[in-house]
Design a protein around this motif. Structure first.
Motif, mmCIF file in Angstrom:
data_model
loop_
_atom_site.group_PDB
_atom_site.id
_atom_site.type_symbol
_atom_site.label_atom_id
_atom_site.label_comp_id
_atom_site.label_asym_id
_atom_site.label_seq_id
_atom_site.Cartn_x
_atom_site.Cartn_y
_atom_site.Cartn_z
ATOM 1 N N ALA A 103 -72.009 64.052 93.565
ATOM 2 C CA ALA A 103 -73.329 64.677 93.773
ATOM 3 C C ALA A 103 -73.299 65.681 94.841
ATOM 4 N N LEU A 104 -72.111 65.606 95.704
ATOM 5 C CA LEU A 104 -71.984 66.340 96.897
ATOM 6 C C LEU A 104 -71.083 67.693 96.442
ATOM 7 N N GLY A 105 -70.625 67.674 95.154
ATOM 8 C CA GLY A 105 -69.941 68.797 94.498
ATOM 9 C C GLY A 105 -68.420 68.692 94.183
ATOM 10 N N CYS A 106 -67.750 67.583 94.292
ATOM 11 C CA CYS A 106 -66.525 67.049 94.082
ATOM 12 C C CYS A 106 -66.522 66.958 92.477
ATOM 13 N N THR A 107 -65.587 67.505 91.767
ATOM 14 C CA THR A 107 -65.240 67.538 90.494
ATOM 15 C C THR A 107 -64.062 67.005 90.026
ATOM 16 N N THR A 108 -63.018 66.738 91.137
ATOM 17 C CA THR A 108 -61.726 66.012 91.223
ATOM 18 C C THR A 108 -61.372 65.031 91.972
ATOM 19 N N LEU A 109 -60.985 63.902 91.576
ATOM 20 C CA LEU A 109 -60.755 62.625 92.550
ATOM 21 C C LEU A 109 -59.133 62.246 92.492
ATOM 22 N N LEU A 110 -58.606 62.340 93.794
ATOM 23 C CA LEU A 110 -57.166 61.849 93.972
ATOM 24 C C LEU A 110 -57.410 60.629 94.807
ATOM 25 N N ALA A 111 -57.031 59.531 94.061
ATOM 26 C CA ALA A 111 -57.076 58.371 94.732
ATOM 27 C C ALA A 111 -55.927 58.012 94.897
ATOM 28 N N THR A 112 -55.689 57.258 96.265
ATOM 29 C CA THR A 112 -54.426 56.719 96.616
ATOM 30 C C THR A 112 -54.599 55.190 97.005
ATOM 31 N N ASN A 113 -53.151 54.392 97.054
ATOM 32 C CA ASN A 113 -53.487 52.943 97.671
ATOM 33 C C ASN A 113 -51.930 52.441 97.878
ATOM 34 N N ALA A 114 -52.110 51.397 98.445
ATOM 35 C CA ALA A 114 -50.888 50.703 98.654
ATOM 36 C C ALA A 114 -50.637 49.639 97.638
ATOM 37 N N ALA A 115 -49.461 49.620 97.068
ATOM 38 C CA ALA A 115 -49.105 48.493 96.037
ATOM 39 C C ALA A 115 -48.203 47.873 96.331
ATOM 40 N N GLY A 116 -47.950 46.824 95.400
ATOM 41 C CA GLY A 116 -46.639 46.013 95.312
ATOM 42 C C GLY A 116 -45.786 46.438 93.958
ATOM 43 N N GLY A 117 -44.647 46.831 94.114
ATOM 44 C CA GLY A 117 -43.671 46.948 93.079
ATOM 45 C C GLY A 117 -43.142 45.970 92.388
ATOM 46 N N LEU A 118 -43.317 46.051 91.117
ATOM 47 C CA LEU A 118 -42.803 44.960 90.366
ATOM 48 C C LEU A 118 -41.712 45.032 89.561
ATOM 49 N N HIS A 119 -40.509 46.272 90.078
ATOM 50 C CA HIS A 119 -39.413 46.178 89.575
ATOM 51 C C HIS A 119 -38.514 45.939 90.930
ATOM 52 N N ALA A 120 -37.412 45.083 90.349
ATOM 53 C CA ALA A 120 -36.171 44.835 91.481
ATOM 54 C C ALA A 120 -35.438 46.037 92.029
ATOM 55 N N ASP A 121 -35.327 46.878 91.175
ATOM 56 C CA ASP A 121 -34.601 48.179 91.375
ATOM 57 C C ASP A 121 -35.375 49.387 92.350
ATOM 58 N N TRP A 122 -36.617 49.134 92.276
ATOM 59 C CA TRP A 122 -37.574 50.096 93.386
ATOM 60 C C TRP A 122 -37.336 49.773 94.652
ATOM 61 N N SER A 123 -37.823 50.518 95.813
ATOM 62 C CA SER A 123 -37.475 50.311 97.150
ATOM 63 C C SER A 123 -38.870 50.383 97.947
ATOM 64 N N VAL A 124 -39.220 49.556 99.016
ATOM 65 C CA VAL A 124 -40.411 50.004 99.691
ATOM 66 C C VAL A 124 -40.343 51.285 100.110
ATOM 67 N N GLY A 125 -41.321 52.157 100.082
ATOM 68 C CA GLY A 125 -41.568 53.399 100.508
ATOM 69 C C GLY A 125 -41.688 54.388 99.379
ATOM 70 N N ASP A 126 -41.269 53.681 98.102
ATOM 71 C CA ASP A 126 -41.276 54.802 96.926
ATOM 72 C C ASP A 126 -42.926 55.000 96.462
ATOM 73 N N LEU A 127 -42.714 56.160 95.863
ATOM 74 C CA LEU A 127 -44.411 56.731 95.481
ATOM 75 C C LEU A 127 -44.399 56.522 93.819
ATOM 76 N N MET A 128 -45.476 56.128 93.532
ATOM 77 C CA MET A 128 -45.509 56.134 92.132
ATOM 78 C C MET A 128 -46.826 56.802 91.626
ATOM 79 N N LEU A 129 -46.466 57.673 90.555
ATOM 80 C CA LEU A 129 -47.669 58.553 90.233
ATOM 81 C C LEU A 129 -48.237 57.340 88.966
#
Length: 288
Positions: A103-129
């Motif tokens: 209602a304020l005027g935003c037409t695009t949302l970029l949502a971010t979060n902290a998540a647990g990675g479910l792959h053993a070959d991933w690392s803490v600090g990785d970013l996921m799209l």
């Protein structure tokens, strides 16, 4: 839904009275992302406690304020902390800020979060799209669109196929490549929390096709899509959520966010710089 519309306008008007531009991009900053708001030019800070319908945040690492300003040349409204279903809020309360920002005027949302990675070959600090989501609380009936629908706000049955905008995902991948940042891609699965998952539940998440698991984001995406907003989601992998791994804890989430801060800030700025700037920054906040 009429009651919801009546709640949106007082919240919008209080924010609009304090700002001199109309934000077009809404950012929701989850755990590990909140320092991004320090980079805004000419910021106006509105505490959640000043906005009707915004309850105070209760989670460590969530500041509980809306910051409006300019970031990388874009007019933005930044939620420094969000509301969670596990805090005792309804899904309608969790997503109310998204409706106010639209209602304020935003037409695009970029949502971010902290998540647990479910792959053993991933690392803490990785970013996921986030390329897609699984909304388990919503499938179980805890859905932000449950109840009467007002067509002025969106359709009764909004499609969630393609909820994450392909062009925005392309921009994010290009930005990460230019910065030399590893940007993983995957499906985000939302559980209600607040308990971290059991080993059996983590095995279930993998069987369902999830790549990361968390306790937020999807309700806001659903409501944003209901109102026709373009959406993108990014997860910071703050722990490895493995069935045979060590138990998760919230402190490691905060620590991972602190160490990832420079990459997080650089990536968001680079994404915003690549977004369309043909629309000028309006100076009147009176209309969305």
């Amino acid at each position: 839904m009429d009651d919801l519309l009546n709640l949106i306008e007082p919240a919008r008007s209080i924010i609009a009275a304090r700002i001199s531009l109309v934000p077009r991009i809404a950012l929701i900053l989850g755990s590990g992302w909140s320092e991004l708001a320090d980079n805004l030019d000419n910021p106006v800070v509105v505490p959640y406690t000043d906005i009707p319908g915004f309850p105070p945040t209760t989670v460590v690492g969530h500041r509980g304020e809306l910051v409006i300003g300019v970031l990388a040349g874009q007019p933005v409204a930044v939620m420094r902390g969000r509301f969670h279903f596990y805090e005792g809020h309804s899904m309608q309360q969790v997503t109310f800020p998204v409706r106010v920002l639209r209602a304020l005027g935003c037409t695009t949302l970029l949502a971010t979060n902290a998540a647990g990675g479910l792959h053993a070959d991933w690392s803490v600090g990785d970013l996921m799209l986030i390329t897609d989501h699984i909304f388990l609380p919503g499938l179980a009936g805890h859905h932000p669109l449950r109840g009467p629908n007002d067509e002025r706000m969106g359709p009764r049955f909004p499609a969630m196929v393609g909820a994450y905008d392909r062009e925005l995902m392309r921009l994010a991948c290009a930005a990460a490549d230019d910065l030399g940042i590893l940007l993983r891609e995957g499906v985000y699965l939302m559980l209600s929390g607040p308990a971290f998952e059991s080993s059996a539940e983590l095995r279930m998440c993998r069987l369902l096709g999830a790549d990361a698991v968390g306790m937020s984001t999807v309700p806001e995406i659903v409501v944003a899509r209901h109102m026709g907003m373009r959406c993108m989601g990014l997860s910071l992998i703050t722990n490895l959520a493995l069935a045979d791994g060590p138990p998760a804890n919230h402190q490691e989430v905060l620590d991972a966010g602190k160490s990832a801060r420079p990459r997080v800030t650089a990536l968001i700025r680079a994404i915003l710089e690549r977004m369309d700037r043909t629309a000028t920054i309006p100076t009147s906040p009176d209309r969305p």
